[in-house]
Design a protein around this motif. Structure first.
Motif, PDB file in Angstrom:
ATOM      1  N   THR A 175       0.811  -1.219   0.000  1.00  0.00           N
ATOM      2  CA  THR A 175       0.000   0.000   0.000  1.00  0.00           C
ATOM      3  C   THR A 175       0.844   1.267   0.000  1.00  0.00           C
ATOM      4  N   PHE A 176       2.160   1.134   0.172  1.00  0.00           N
ATOM      5  CA  PHE A 176       3.012   2.317   0.250  1.00  0.00           C
ATOM      6  C   PHE A 176       3.063   3.030  -1.106  1.00  0.00           C
ATOM      7  N   GLY A 177       3.241   4.345  -1.049  1.00  0.00           N
ATOM      8  CA  GLY A 177       3.460   5.099  -2.269  1.00  0.00           C
ATOM      9  C   GLY A 177       4.923   5.061  -2.681  1.00  0.00           C
ATOM     10  N   ARG A 178       5.262   5.807  -3.696  1.00  0.00           N
ATOM     11  CA  ARG A 178       6.641   5.965  -4.164  1.00  0.00           C
ATOM     12  C   ARG A 178       6.897   7.443  -4.425  1.00  0.00           C
ATOM     13  N   ASP A 179       8.083   7.921  -4.042  1.00  0.00           N
ATOM     14  CA  ASP A 179       8.418   9.308  -4.358  1.00  0.00           C
ATOM     15  C   ASP A 179       8.989   9.384  -5.762  1.00  0.00           C
ATOM     16  N   PHE A 222       5.489  10.975  13.296  1.00  0.00           N
ATOM     17  CA  PHE A 222       5.282  11.312  11.896  1.00  0.00           C
ATOM     18  C   PHE A 222       6.494  10.914  11.077  1.00  0.00           C
ATOM     19  N   VAL A 223       6.286  10.714   9.788  1.00  0.00           N
ATOM     20  CA  VAL A 223       7.371  10.469   8.847  1.00  0.00           C
ATOM     21  C   VAL A 223       6.895  10.941   7.485  1.00  0.00           C
ATOM     22  N   GLY A 224       7.754  11.677   6.780  1.00  0.00           N
ATOM     23  CA  GLY A 224       7.370  12.146   5.456  1.00  0.00           C
ATOM     24  C   GLY A 224       8.071  13.430   5.094  1.00  0.00           C
ATOM     25  N   ALA A 225       8.309  13.618   3.816  1.00  0.00           N
ATOM     26  CA  ALA A 225       9.011  14.806   3.329  1.00  0.00           C
ATOM     27  C   ALA A 225       8.338  16.076   3.831  1.00  0.00           C
ATOM     28  N   GLY A 226       9.148  16.946   4.421  1.00  0.00           N
ATOM     29  CA  GLY A 226       8.661  18.234   4.881  1.00  0.00           C
ATOM     30  C   GLY A 226       8.184  18.264   6.311  1.00  0.00           C
ATOM     31  N   LEU A 227       7.802  17.128   6.867  1.00  0.00           N
ATOM     32  CA  LEU A 227       7.247  17.129   8.222  1.00  0.00           C
ATOM     33  C   LEU A 227       8.296  17.449   9.292  1.00  0.00           C
ATOM     34  N   PRO A 228       9.525  16.880   9.231  1.00  0.00           N
ATOM     35  CA  PRO A 228      10.535  17.283  10.217  1.00  0.00           C
ATOM     36  C   PRO A 228      10.897  18.767  10.118  1.00  0.00           C
ATOM     37  N   PRO A 279      10.166   4.047  -1.207  1.00  0.00           N
ATOM     38  CA  PRO A 279       8.884   3.809  -0.547  1.00  0.00           C
ATOM     39  C   PRO A 279       8.440   5.009   0.282  1.00  0.00           C
ATOM     40  N   VAL A 280       7.144   5.272   0.264  1.00  0.00           N
ATOM     41  CA  VAL A 280       6.544   6.330   1.076  1.00  0.00           C
ATOM     42  C   VAL A 280       5.501   5.697   1.992  1.00  0.00           C
ATOM     43  N   PRO A 281       5.832   5.483   3.265  1.00  0.00           N
ATOM     44  CA  PRO A 281       4.895   4.875   4.205  1.00  0.00           C
ATOM     45  C   PRO A 281       3.862   5.906   4.671  1.00  0.00           C
ATOM     46  N   PRO A 282       2.888   5.493   5.469  1.00  0.00           N
ATOM     47  CA  PRO A 282       1.932   6.453   6.044  1.00  0.00           C
ATOM     48  C   PRO A 282       2.658   7.525   6.839  1.00  0.00           C
ATOM     49  N   ARG A 316      20.877  10.668  -3.555  1.00  0.00           N
ATOM     50  CA  ARG A 316      20.478   9.996  -4.795  1.00  0.00           C
ATOM     51  C   ARG A 316      20.245   8.500  -4.599  1.00  0.00           C
ATOM     52  N   PHE A 317      20.485   7.985  -3.378  1.00  0.00           N
ATOM     53  CA  PHE A 317      20.201   6.567  -3.142  1.00  0.00           C
ATOM     54  C   PHE A 317      18.728   6.296  -3.437  1.00  0.00           C
ATOM     55  N   THR A 318      18.475   5.222  -4.181  1.00  0.00           N
ATOM     56  CA  THR A 318      17.097   4.886  -4.516  1.00  0.00           C
ATOM     57  C   THR A 318      16.750   3.486  -4.024  1.00  0.00           C
ATOM     58  N   ASP A 319      17.373   2.468  -4.602  1.00  0.00           N
ATOM     59  CA  ASP A 319      17.035   1.094  -4.245  1.00  0.00           C
ATOM     60  C   ASP A 319      17.668   0.639  -2.942  1.00  0.00           C
ATOM     61  N   ASP A 320      18.835   1.180  -2.598  1.00  0.00           N
ATOM     62  CA  ASP A 320      19.553   0.674  -1.434  1.00  0.00           C
ATOM     63  C   ASP A 320      20.543   1.725  -0.968  1.00  0.00           C
ATOM     64  N   ALA A 321      21.062   1.527   0.233  1.00  0.00           N
ATOM     65  CA  ALA A 321      22.116   2.382   0.771  1.00  0.00           C
ATOM     66  C   ALA A 321      23.175   1.498   1.406  1.00  0.00           C
ATOM     67  N   PRO A 322      23.857   0.667   0.601  1.00  0.00           N
ATOM     68  CA  PRO A 322      24.784  -0.325   1.159  1.00  0.00           C
ATOM     69  C   PRO A 322      26.004   0.270   1.821  1.00  0.00           C
ATOM     70  N   SER A 323      26.428   1.463   1.354  1.00  0.00           N
ATOM     71  CA  SER A 323      27.477   2.210   2.035  1.00  0.00           C
ATOM     72  C   SER A 323      28.781   1.437   2.197  1.00  0.00           C
ATOM     73  N   ASP A 324      29.151   0.686   1.166  1.00  0.00           N
ATOM     74  CA  ASP A 324      30.460   0.028   1.129  1.00  0.00           C
ATOM     75  C   ASP A 324      30.713  -0.850   2.356  1.00  0.00           C
ATOM     76  N   TYR A 325      29.686  -1.565   2.805  1.00  0.00           N
ATOM     77  CA  TYR A 325      29.861  -2.360   4.012  1.00  0.00           C
ATOM     78  C   TYR A 325      30.857  -3.498   3.813  1.00  0.00           C
ATOM     79  N   ASP A 326      31.059  -3.905   2.564  1.00  0.00           N
ATOM     80  CA  ASP A 326      32.029  -4.969   2.296  1.00  0.00           C
ATOM     81  C   ASP A 326      33.466  -4.479   2.445  1.00  0.00           C
ATOM     82  N   ARG A 327      33.659  -3.158   2.570  1.00  0.00           N
ATOM     83  CA  ARG A 327      35.000  -2.583   2.779  1.00  0.00           C
ATOM     84  C   ARG A 327      35.071  -1.867   4.129  1.00  0.00           C
TER      85      ARG A 327
END
Length: 354
Positions: free
Chosen positions: A14-18, A146-152, A23-26, A234-245
């Motif tokens: 049911t989540f939206g997408r930006d 709350f969670v969502g763009a602009g709310l914080p 993902p955009v949760p409630p 610009r992270f979209t699908d993931d934010a792995p952040s070079d954890y393998d290094r």
């Protein structure tokens, strides 16, 4: 319950997408911690289920209506069912924290894009007296957020939080690839078959000191020292952040990244927890209500243990348990609790003694 999935925790369809596909949760959330009064049985379960079903007839499943879970804590399983020990109590997760271990028998997690929906649900279930359907549930505490763009940025305009940020630290933290898939956290057999486990934390954030840092420094601590703010945004699908290094970058930069450290808990590069966290100003103290879902509670415990990056100081003398070690120096956990979320069909006083 027509049209609702068998798993209470199955929300993500049911989540939206930006605009970047994230993902955009409630946007609005309530956590209602409650205690069981008396010894509810089959009649009480039917009464509670009828109230929940009526609300689900009133509001559609999704962000524009209502998403909900009911989790049941150690006290419920130990005192009211034949499954004592099914859910272990929460515990300290680092040597610098000293949280209250909440002992609520149940937690209702309610989410919607509409605050009036959540207040209607809360009042319908608990009324002004704080007693639940059939008088078997009493409210211990209500947590809001709350969670969502602009709310914080709207909540704390003096901090200069970017208008696009959904959370108080100013970045996106939920991407499709850094969440455990819902099927992977769904329990296959036993009393919680079709459900999952839940860890609920109250975390206070030092947002003023955090937002005194420049954006690239924030990105280094939140993701990895090799990640700039521009890259993080610009992270979209993931934010792995070079954890393998991880070891290499800590040795070179003298900084541990929070996401980089935590990602080491992945199994086959797939996270083992699914986060439903949201920001809060409860009690006038900025923070996060951190809600984590996982097949086994040890998946949360293991993820949190590696996130602490206790090995960071082994690789660089400038790194401490909290100093230059992810976001460890910018948050304090004040409360922890654990729950088991049964399948939807068993959500009302699950497996109560007959």
């Amino acid at each position: 319950m027509t049209g609702r999935p068998a798993g209470q925790h199955e929300w993500e369809a049911t989540f939206g997408r930006d605009e970047l596909g994230r993902p955009v949760p409630p946007s609005r959330h309530l956590l209602i911690l409650a205690d069981v009064v008396g010894r509810p049985g089959a009649a009480a379960a039917r009464h509670l289920e009828a109230a929940l079903s009526a609300l689900e007839d009133r509001y559609p499943h999704g962000r524009d209506g209502l998403l909900s879970t009911i989790g049941w804590g150690p006290g419920w399983w130990d005192r009211h069912t034949e499954h004592a020990g099914l859910i272990g109590a929460a515990a300290r997760m680092s040597r610098w924290e000293d949280p209250v271990i909440d002992t609520a028998d149940a937690v209702f997690h309610l989410a919607s894009d509409h605050e009036d929906v959540l207040e209607d649900v809360r009042e319908t279930l608990f009324g002004e007296s704080g007693s639940g359907p059939g008088e078997y549930l009493g409210v211990r505490e209500v947590r809001r957020g709350f969670v969502g763009a602009g709310l914080p940025a709207e909540a704390l305009p003096e901090l200069g939080i970017p208008a696009t940020a959904p959370l108080l630290f100013g970045f996106h933290s939920v991407h499709r690839g850094n969440q455990a898939p819902e099927p992977a956290i769904t329990i296959g057999a036993g009393p919680l078959a079709g459900g999952t486990t839940q860890h609920v934390s109250r975390i206070e954030l030092d947002v003023r000191r955090w937002h005194a840092l420049d954006r690239d420094r924030q990105a280094a601590l939140l993701y990895a020292p090799t990640v700039s703010a521009a890259r993080a945004e610009r992270f979209t699908d993931d934010a792995p952040s070079d954890y393998d290094r991880y070891e290499e970058t800590v040795r070179h930069h003298g900084v541990v990244g929070h996401a980089q450290a935590a990602a080491r808990a992945r199994a086959g590069n797939v996270p083992v927890i699914n986060r439903r966290d949201f920001a809060t100003l409860d009690g006038g103290r900025p923070g996060t209500h951190f809600v984590s879902l996982q097949r086994e509670l040890r998946d949360f415990n293991n993820t949190r243990a590696v996130m602490n990056a206790a090995d960071g100081p082994d690789y660089h003398g400038a790194v401490g348990a909290r100093l230059r070690n992810g976001i460890n120096a910018f948050f304090d956990v004040t409360h922890r609790a654990t729950f088991g979320i049964p399948a939807r069909a068993l959500r009302a006083y699950p497996h109560h003694r007959r």
